[in-house]
Scaffold this motif. Structure first.
Motif, PDB file in Angstrom:
ATOM      1  N   LEU A  21      69.407  75.000  29.382  1.00  9.58           N
ATOM      2  CA  LEU A  21      69.656  73.823  30.226  1.00  9.58           C
ATOM      3  C   LEU A  21      68.359  73.037  30.449  1.00  9.58           C
ATOM      4  N   SER A  22      68.411  71.743  30.108  1.00  6.72           N
ATOM      5  CA  SER A  22      67.281  70.851  30.427  1.00  6.72           C
ATOM      6  C   SER A  22      67.701  69.998  31.616  1.00  6.72           C
ATOM      7  N   ILE A  23      66.899  70.045  32.675  1.00  6.43           N
ATOM      8  CA  ILE A  23      67.203  69.207  33.837  1.00  6.43           C
ATOM      9  C   ILE A  23      66.250  68.025  33.810  1.00  6.43           C
ATOM     10  N   VAL A  24      66.819  66.840  33.788  1.00  9.58           N
ATOM     11  CA  VAL A  24      66.002  65.640  33.701  1.00  9.58           C
ATOM     12  C   VAL A  24      65.950  64.980  35.077  1.00  9.58           C
ATOM     13  N   VAL A  25      64.737  64.749  35.548  1.00  6.06           N
ATOM     14  CA  VAL A  25      64.566  64.178  36.894  1.00  6.06           C
ATOM     15  C   VAL A  25      63.748  62.891  36.793  1.00  6.06           C
ATOM     16  N   PRO A  26      64.395  61.724  36.955  1.00  5.47           N
ATOM     17  CA  PRO A  26      63.631  60.482  36.948  1.00  5.47           C
ATOM     18  C   PRO A  26      62.861  60.365  38.251  1.00  5.47           C
ATOM     19  N   THR A  27      61.615  59.921  38.184  1.00  3.68           N
ATOM     20  CA  THR A  27      60.863  59.799  39.438  1.00  3.68           C
ATOM     21  C   THR A  27      60.088  58.498  39.498  1.00  3.68           C
ATOM     22  N   PHE A  28      60.041  57.959  40.681  1.00  2.00           N
ATOM     23  CA  PHE A  28      59.142  56.854  40.982  1.00  2.00           C
ATOM     24  C   PHE A  28      58.686  57.022  42.433  1.00  2.00           C
ATOM     25  N   ASN A  29      57.425  57.310  42.606  1.00  2.00           N
ATOM     26  CA  ASN A  29      56.872  57.578  43.941  1.00  2.00           C
ATOM     27  C   ASN A  29      57.609  58.705  44.668  1.00  2.00           C
ATOM     28  N   ASP A  32      55.816  63.792  47.021  1.00  5.07           N
ATOM     29  CA  ASP A  32      56.009  64.868  47.999  1.00  5.07           C
ATOM     30  C   ASP A  32      57.275  65.694  47.763  1.00  5.07           C
ATOM     31  N   ASN A  33      58.121  65.236  46.832  1.00  5.29           N
ATOM     32  CA  ASN A  33      59.381  65.961  46.618  1.00  5.29           C
ATOM     33  C   ASN A  33      59.325  66.943  45.448  1.00  5.29           C
ATOM     34  N   VAL A  34      58.291  66.793  44.605  1.00  2.00           N
ATOM     35  CA  VAL A  34      58.268  67.566  43.352  1.00  2.00           C
ATOM     36  C   VAL A  34      58.275  69.079  43.611  1.00  2.00           C
ATOM     37  N   SER A  35      57.395  69.539  44.482  1.00  2.77           N
ATOM     38  CA  SER A  35      57.285  70.988  44.674  1.00  2.77           C
ATOM     39  C   SER A  35      58.534  71.564  45.314  1.00  2.77           C
ATOM     40  N   ALA A  36      59.078  70.827  46.268  1.00  2.00           N
ATOM     41  CA  ALA A  36      60.299  71.312  46.930  1.00  2.00           C
ATOM     42  C   ALA A  36      61.442  71.426  45.932  1.00  2.00           C
ATOM     43  N   LEU A  37      61.559  70.422  45.066  1.00  2.00           N
ATOM     44  CA  LEU A  37      62.649  70.459  44.081  1.00  2.00           C
ATOM     45  C   LEU A  37      62.446  71.627  43.119  1.00  2.00           C
ATOM     46  N   TYR A  38      61.222  71.798  42.662  1.00  2.00           N
ATOM     47  CA  TYR A  38      60.918  72.896  41.740  1.00  2.00           C
ATOM     48  C   TYR A  38      61.314  74.237  42.375  1.00  2.00           C
ATOM     49  N   MET A 107      69.364  64.751  37.637  1.00  2.00           N
ATOM     50  CA  MET A 107      69.436  64.766  39.102  1.00  2.00           C
ATOM     51  C   MET A 107      68.246  64.049  39.717  1.00  2.00           C
ATOM     52  N   ASP A 108      68.435  63.547  40.944  1.00  3.64           N
ATOM     53  CA  ASP A 108      67.369  62.833  41.639  1.00  3.64           C
ATOM     54  C   ASP A 108      66.294  63.802  42.103  1.00  3.64           C
ATOM     55  N   ALA A 109      65.114  63.241  42.369  1.00  2.00           N
ATOM     56  CA  ALA A 109      63.996  64.084  42.796  1.00  2.00           C
ATOM     57  C   ALA A 109      64.004  64.340  44.291  1.00  2.00           C
ATOM     58  N   ASP A 110      64.780  63.562  45.042  1.00  2.00           N
ATOM     59  CA  ASP A 110      64.598  63.549  46.497  1.00  2.00           C
ATOM     60  C   ASP A 110      65.471  64.548  47.258  1.00  2.00           C
TER      61      ASP A 110
END
Ligand SMILES: Nc1nc2c(ncn2[C@@H]2O[C@H](COP(=O)(O)OP(=O)(O)OP(=O)(O)O)[C@@H](O)[C@H]2O)c(=O)[nH]1
Ligand SMILES: [Mg+2]
Length: 377
Positions: A21-29, A32-38, A107-110
Motif C-alpha cells: 500500500l502506497s499512501i499519498v499525502v498532498p501537503t502545503f504548509n 506541524d502535522n507530518v509527525s502526528a500523521l506518521y 489522504m489529507d495531512a491534517d
C-alpha cells in the motif's frame, strides 16, 4: 562486463519488503502535522507493508524539510518536493504515479481523515470486492459535523450537481479520502485533470461507471494544525471539472474563462471609446486605439487573476507577460479581420462574418497566450 555495472541477481527474499500500500499525502504548509500523521499511520497499519509519499508544493513553512528528516530515519517515508507548481489533484496524481504498490490511497495531512479505516479499505481491494474504496462522509455511520453551515451547504450542493450532471452514483464523490487499485488508476491517469481539488470526482467521472466502488463511512474530523487551503476559487475549479467531463473534455474551463474575459474586454473597449471620443474629444483613430489598449490591459489583468491563477505571473514577469499579450492580441486582431473578410467575401452576411472573425480571434489569442504569456515552466 564491468563489475560495477553487472546487474544484481534478483533475490526472492526481497519481495516481502515491497509495500502493498502506497499512501499519498498532498501537503502545503502542513509542517506541524507530518509527525502526528506518521505516528497514526504506523499505529493503524501494523502488519501491513506500507509506504507514505508526501507530495509537497515547496511549502514556505518547510513541510518538505520535516518529511525529509523523517524519511532519513524510515525508508517507508518518501518526499516529492515540487517547485513552481501548485494544485492538489496534480500532487495526488504525481504521488500515485511515483509509487509502485498495487494499491494506493490518498489522504489529507491534517488528520481529518480516519487512518483506522485504511486496513478495511485495503482488504476490500485485496479481496477483489472493490476496485475503488471511498472514505465517505455521507453514508450511514459517516459524518462531516466539523463543517460549518456554509461549508456543509456548499458541499451538499456540489455533490448533488455532480450526481445529476455527471450521473455519478456515489454518495460522497467529493471526498479526499480514497484507495484504488494501481492498475485501474494507471489506465485512467492520462485522462485526469491536474488542475483543481476534486481528484476523486474526476476518477469516478472518467471511469464512467466501470469502477467497482464501495464506500466505507468515516467521521471527517477537525484540522489539527495549520490553515485551510480552500478558497472561493474551489467552486470555480469544481464547475470547470463538471463542464469538462460533461462535454467529454471538449470545452475546458480555462477556455471558457478566457472567452468570458474577452467578452468583458469588448465592454471595456466600447466604454473607453465613448469616453475618449465624447469626453476627451480624441479623433476616432486615436480613441479606437486607446479603447483597444485599455481592453487588452484589463483582459490581461483578469486572465492573470482568474483564468491562469494557478500560473499567475508576479513581479517583473507581469510586465514581460503584458507586452507578450499585446503582441499576441495584435496578431489575433489581424487573424480576426482576415477571417471575417474572407467569410464576408463568400457570403455577405455581416453577423456571420463578424462572429467567425471573433471566434478566430479568441481561439488564436487563447492558444498563443498559453504558449507565450502563461507558459508552463
Ligand atoms: N501539494 C499540495 N497539497 C495541497 C495543495 N492545496 C492543498 N493541499 C493539501 O491537500 C490537503 C487538503 O487540503 P485542505 O486545506 O485540508 O482542504 P480541506 O480538508 O477540504 O479543508 P479544511 O477542512 O479546511 O482542512 C491538505 O493536506 C493540504 O495540505 C496544493 O496546492 N498542493
Ligand atoms: Mg483538511
Amino acid at each position: 562486463m564491468n563489475e560495477a555495472i553487472r546487474p544484481v541477481p534478483e533475490s526472492p527474499g526481497q519481495d516481502t519488503a515491497q509495500p502493498i500500500l502506497s499512501i499519498v499525502v498532498p501537503t502545503f504548509n502542513e509542517r506541524d502535522n507530518v509527525s502526528a500523521l506518521y505516528g497514526k499511520l504506523e499505529a493503524a497499519l501494523k502488519g501491513v507493508a506500507w509506504e507514505v509519499v508526501f507530495v509537497d508544493d515547496n511549502s514556505p513553512d518547510g513541510t518538505w524539510d520535516v518529511v525529509r528528516a523523517r524519511a532519513r530515519r524510515d525508508g517507508r517515508v518518501r518526499c516529492i518536493r515540487r517547485i513552481g507548481r501548485r494544485g492538489l489533484s496534480g500532487a495526488c496524481i504525481e504521488g500515485i504515479l511515483a509509487s509502485s504498490a498495487p494499491f494506493a490511497a490518498v489522504m489529507d495531512a491534517d488528520l481529518q481523515h480516519d487512518e483506522t479505516q485504511l486496513p478495511k479499505m485495503l482488504s476490500l481491494l485485496q479481496s477483489g470486492e472493490a476496485e475503488l474504496v471511498i472514505g465517505s462522509r455521507y453514508i450511514e455511520g459517516g459524518s462531516a459535523d466539523s463543517f460549518n453551515r456554509h461549508r456543509a451547504g456548499a458541499s451538499a450542493l456540489a455533490t448533488e450537481v455532480a450526481k445529476r450532471v455527471l450521473s455519478v452514483q456515489v454518495a460522497d464523490p467529493m471526498s479526499g479520502f480514497f484507495m484504488i487499485r494501481r492498475d485501474r488508476f494507471e489506465q485512467l491517469a492520462p485522462e485526469l485533470s491536474t488542475q483543481g481539488f476534486k481528484i476523486l470526482l474526476d476518477v469516478i467521472a472518467t471511469a464512467r461507471g466501470e469502477l467497482r466502488t464501495v464506500e466505507v463511512p468515516f467521521t471527517f474530523g477537525s484540522r489539527l494544525h495549520g490553515e485551510s487551503k480552500l478558497d472561493s476559487m474551489v467552486a470555480l475549479d469544481f464547475l470547470g471539472l463538471v463542464l469538462a467531463k460533461f462535454t467529454n473534455d471538449v470545452i475546458s474551463l480555462r477556455f471558457l474563462l478566457f472567452a468570458m474575459v474577452g467578452g468583458t474586454g469588448l465592454l471595456v473597449h466600447l466604454g473607453t471609446l465613448f469616453v475618449a471620443l465624447r469626453v476627451l474629444e480624441f479623433p476616432f483613430p486615436e480613441a479606437q486605439a486607446a479603447g483597444a489598449l485599455v481592453a487588452m490591459t484589463t483582459n490581461f489583468i483578469l486572465n492573470n487573476f482568474l483564468t491562469y491563477r494557478d500560473q499567475r505571473l508576479k513581479g517583473f514577469a507581469i510586465l514581460r507577460g503584458l507586452l507578450a499579450f499585446y503582441l499576441v492580441c495584435s496578431v489575433g486582431l489581424l487573424a480576426n479581420v482576415g477571417v471575417a473578410f474572407s467569410v464576408y467575401d463568400q457570403e455577405p452576411i455581416w453577423w456571420l462574418a463578424g462572429a467567425a472573425g471573433a471566434l478566430m480571434g479568441v481561439v488564436w489569442n487563447y492558444a498563443m497566450s498559453g504558449l507565450f504569456v502563461w507558459r508552463k515552466r
